[in-house]
Design a protein around this motif. Structure first.
Motif, PDB file in Angstrom:
ATOM      1  N   GLN A 181       0.851  -1.239   0.262  1.00  0.00           N
ATOM      2  CA  GLN A 181      -0.194  -0.049   0.010  1.00  0.00           C
ATOM      3  C   GLN A 181       0.988   1.464  -0.010  1.00  0.00           C
ATOM      4  O   GLN A 181       0.883   2.499  -0.582  1.00  0.00           O
ATOM      5  CB  GLN A 181      -0.997  -0.078   1.000  1.00  0.00           C
ATOM      6  N   GLY A 182       2.158   1.465   0.521  1.00  0.00           N
ATOM      7  CA  GLY A 182       2.924   2.469   0.640  1.00  0.00           C
ATOM      8  C   GLY A 182       3.495   2.836  -0.556  1.00  0.00           C
ATOM      9  O   GLY A 182       3.702   3.705  -0.892  1.00  0.00           O
ATOM     10  N   GLN A 223      13.828  11.197  -2.862  1.00  0.00           N
ATOM     11  CA  GLN A 223      13.366   9.821  -2.120  1.00  0.00           C
ATOM     12  C   GLN A 223      13.462  10.302  -0.520  1.00  0.00           C
ATOM     13  O   GLN A 223      12.317   9.565   0.058  1.00  0.00           O
ATOM     14  CB  GLN A 223      14.835   9.313  -1.638  1.00  0.00           C
ATOM     15  N   SER A 224      13.410  11.576  -0.189  1.00  0.00           N
ATOM     16  CA  SER A 224      12.753  11.753   1.174  1.00  0.00           C
ATOM     17  C   SER A 224      11.269  11.850   1.190  1.00  0.00           C
ATOM     18  O   SER A 224      11.211  11.264   2.345  1.00  0.00           O
ATOM     19  CB  SER A 224      14.025  13.080   2.204  1.00  0.00           C
ATOM     20  N   ASP A 225      10.806  12.328   0.198  1.00  0.00           N
ATOM     21  CA  ASP A 225       9.294  12.559   0.258  1.00  0.00           C
ATOM     22  C   ASP A 225       8.961  11.817   0.304  1.00  0.00           C
ATOM     23  O   ASP A 225       7.688  10.712   1.108  1.00  0.00           O
ATOM     24  CB  ASP A 225       8.377  13.253  -1.284  1.00  0.00           C
ATOM     25  N   ALA A 226       9.352  10.179  -0.556  1.00  0.00           N
ATOM     26  CA  ALA A 226       8.913   9.209  -0.520  1.00  0.00           C
ATOM     27  C   ALA A 226       8.802   8.440   0.918  1.00  0.00           C
ATOM     28  O   ALA A 226       8.346   7.615   0.956  1.00  0.00           O
ATOM     29  CB  ALA A 226       9.538   7.398  -1.723  1.00  0.00           C
ATOM     30  N   ILE A 246       3.557   6.359  -3.027  1.00  0.00           N
ATOM     31  CA  ILE A 246       3.881   7.073  -3.276  1.00  0.00           C
ATOM     32  C   ILE A 246       4.497   6.913  -4.936  1.00  0.00           C
ATOM     33  O   ILE A 246       4.693   8.031  -5.244  1.00  0.00           O
ATOM     34  CB  ILE A 246       5.370   6.181  -3.157  1.00  0.00           C
ATOM     35  N   GLU A 247       4.370   5.881  -5.856  1.00  0.00           N
ATOM     36  CA  GLU A 247       3.702   6.302  -7.294  1.00  0.00           C
ATOM     37  C   GLU A 247       3.119   7.062  -7.784  1.00  0.00           C
ATOM     38  O   GLU A 247       3.138   8.441  -7.983  1.00  0.00           O
ATOM     39  CB  GLU A 247       3.941   4.391  -7.662  1.00  0.00           C
ATOM     40  N   GLU A 248       2.387   6.828  -7.026  1.00  0.00           N
ATOM     41  CA  GLU A 248       0.855   7.621  -7.071  1.00  0.00           C
ATOM     42  C   GLU A 248       0.792   9.227  -7.204  1.00  0.00           C
ATOM     43  O   GLU A 248       0.224   9.916  -7.997  1.00  0.00           O
ATOM     44  CB  GLU A 248      -0.547   7.439  -6.014  1.00  0.00           C
TER      45      GLU A 248
END
Length: 312
Positions: A175-176, A188-191, A180-182
Motif C-alpha cells: 500500500q505504501g 527519496q525523502s518525500d517517498a 509513493i508512485e501515485e
C-alpha cells in the motif's frame, strides 16, 4: 525512539562493513542469464581470493537467494565473506520480478524454483549450496524437494516448509509503495515520509526504498519491481507447494536458521521440518526476521561452521 532506531541501524551497517573489507575478494558488475523459459535472471558472482588451491577452485558454488522485495544487493557483503572464508564462488541472484531480473505475472514458488533450476543448469553448477532468506528460503526448500537438479546442501533463513500467512506488514508495504508512485515523488525523502505512515522502522523503510529508481524522463521516483504482480502474489508467498513429507524428502545437509524474535519458524513447525529434511540442524539467532542484516557475525559463524563440516 527514532534516534535509537538510527543508532541500531548504523550499528548493523558498521558490523557488515567490518566483515566486508577484504581486497582479495573479486566481484564483477552484475551479469544476466537468459533462461529457456524466457526469464532473464541477473546475478553477481563473488569469486574466491586469487591464489586459492586447485581443490578450493573446484569447490561447489553457493547460490544466495534474497527475500520478498529484496535483491542480490542485500546479500553482497555476506556473499563476499563466504567466498573468502570458504574459498567457494558465490552467486547472488535476483529472482524474477526483483532487482535487475525480468518481470512476469506469474510469481509462485514453483515458478521461482524452476528459474533457479534452469540457472543452475545453464551455468553447469552442480552440488550447489542453496542459501535463501524468507521467500528465498521457501524457494530453496522447494528446489531441494523437487530433485530436478543436484543440490549439495541447504541453508534456510527464517522460513519453514508450511503454509503460513505472511505478516500483515507486507500488505502495508505494498500500500505504501503504491501511494509513493501515485504521489509522483521527486525526492527519496518525500517517498520515505509517505512510507513512514505504514512502517515506522527506518531500516525496513530503507530496505524497501532500495527498489526506487528515478525516471529519466519525468524525474519522478518509481519502483523497479512490478508492484502489481507482487501484490497479487502475496497469498502465493504464504503457501508451500509440498504438503506431505511422505511424498517429498531431502536427505542432504540442511541448516535451519531462525530469528528467535520472529514467528516464521515456530517450535510446533520443527517436527514437520524434520520430516521434510531429516538431517536438518537448527541455529537460533537472537534477531527478528531480517537475521543476516541484524546479526551478520552470528549468521556467518553458523553458515561457515556447517559448510566447513560438509567439506571435511
Amino acid at each position: 525512539m527514532m534516534f535509537a532506531r538510527r543508532a541500531l541501524f548504523q550499528s548493523h551497517v558498521n558490523r557488515i562493513a567490518s566483515i566486508r573489507r577484504h581486497p582479495a575478494i573479486t566481484s564483477r558488475d552484475f551479469s544476466s542469464t537468459q533462461l529457456p523459459n524466457g526469464i532473464t535472471l541477473a546475478y553477481d558472482l563473488h569469486e574466491p581470493p586469487k591464489g586459492s588451491t586447485a581443490k578450493a577452485q573446484d569447490a561447489p558454488p553457493i547460490v544466495f537467494i534474497h527475500g520478498l522485495f529484496g535483491s542480490k544487493k542485500n546479500n553482497r557483503s555476506m556473499s563476499r565473506v563466504l567466498a573468502r572464508e570458504l574459498s567457494r564462488p558465490v552467486y547472488a541472484i535476483d529472482t524474477r520480478n526483483h532487482g535487475d531480473s525480468s518481470h512476469d505475472p506469474r510469481h509462485d514458488y514453483t515458478a521461482l524454483a524452476e528459474d533457479v533450476e534452469l540457472f543452475l543448469q545453464e551455468h553447469k553448477l552442480e552440488k550447489s549450496t542453496l542459501i535463501g532468506h524468507s521467500m528465498g528460503a521457501k524457494t530453496a526448500m522447494t528446489i531441494a524437494l523437487r530433485h530436478k537438479v543436484p543440490i549439495g546442501s541447504l541453508i534456510s533463513i527464517d522460513n519453514a516448509p508450511v503454509d503460513a500467512a505472511l505478516k500483515s506488514d507486507f500488505g502495508k508495504y505494498v500500500q505504501g509503495m503504491k501511494r509513493i508512485e501515485e504521489a509522483k515523488c521527486k525526492r527519496q525523502s518525500d517517498a520515505d515520509a509517505i512510507l513512514a505512515t505504514y512502517e515506522e522502522s527506518l531500516p525496513i523503510r530503507q530496505f524497501l526504498l532500495t527498489n526506487l529508481v528515478r525516471d529519466p524522463e519525468t524525474g519522478t521516483q518509481k519502483f523497479r519491481i512490478p508492484i502489481k504482480y507482487l501484490a497479487a502474489a502475496l497469498d502465493n508467498m504464504a503457501d508451500f507447494p509440498f504438503k506431505d513429507p511422505d511424498e517429498a524428502r531431502y536427505n542432504g545437509p540442511t541448516l535451519m536458521v531462525r530469528g528467535t524474535k520472529s514467528r516464521y519458524v515456530a517450535d510446533e513447525m520443527l517436527p514437520t521440518i524434520g520430516r521434510f529434511f531429516p538431517k536438518f540442524q537448527l541455529a537460533d539467532i537472537e534477531a527478528g526476521h531480517w537475521v543476516v542484516s541484524e546479526k551478520p557475525e552470528e549468521f556467518r559463524k553458523a553458515a561457515v561452521d556447517i559448510l566447513s563440516q560438509e567439506r571435511d
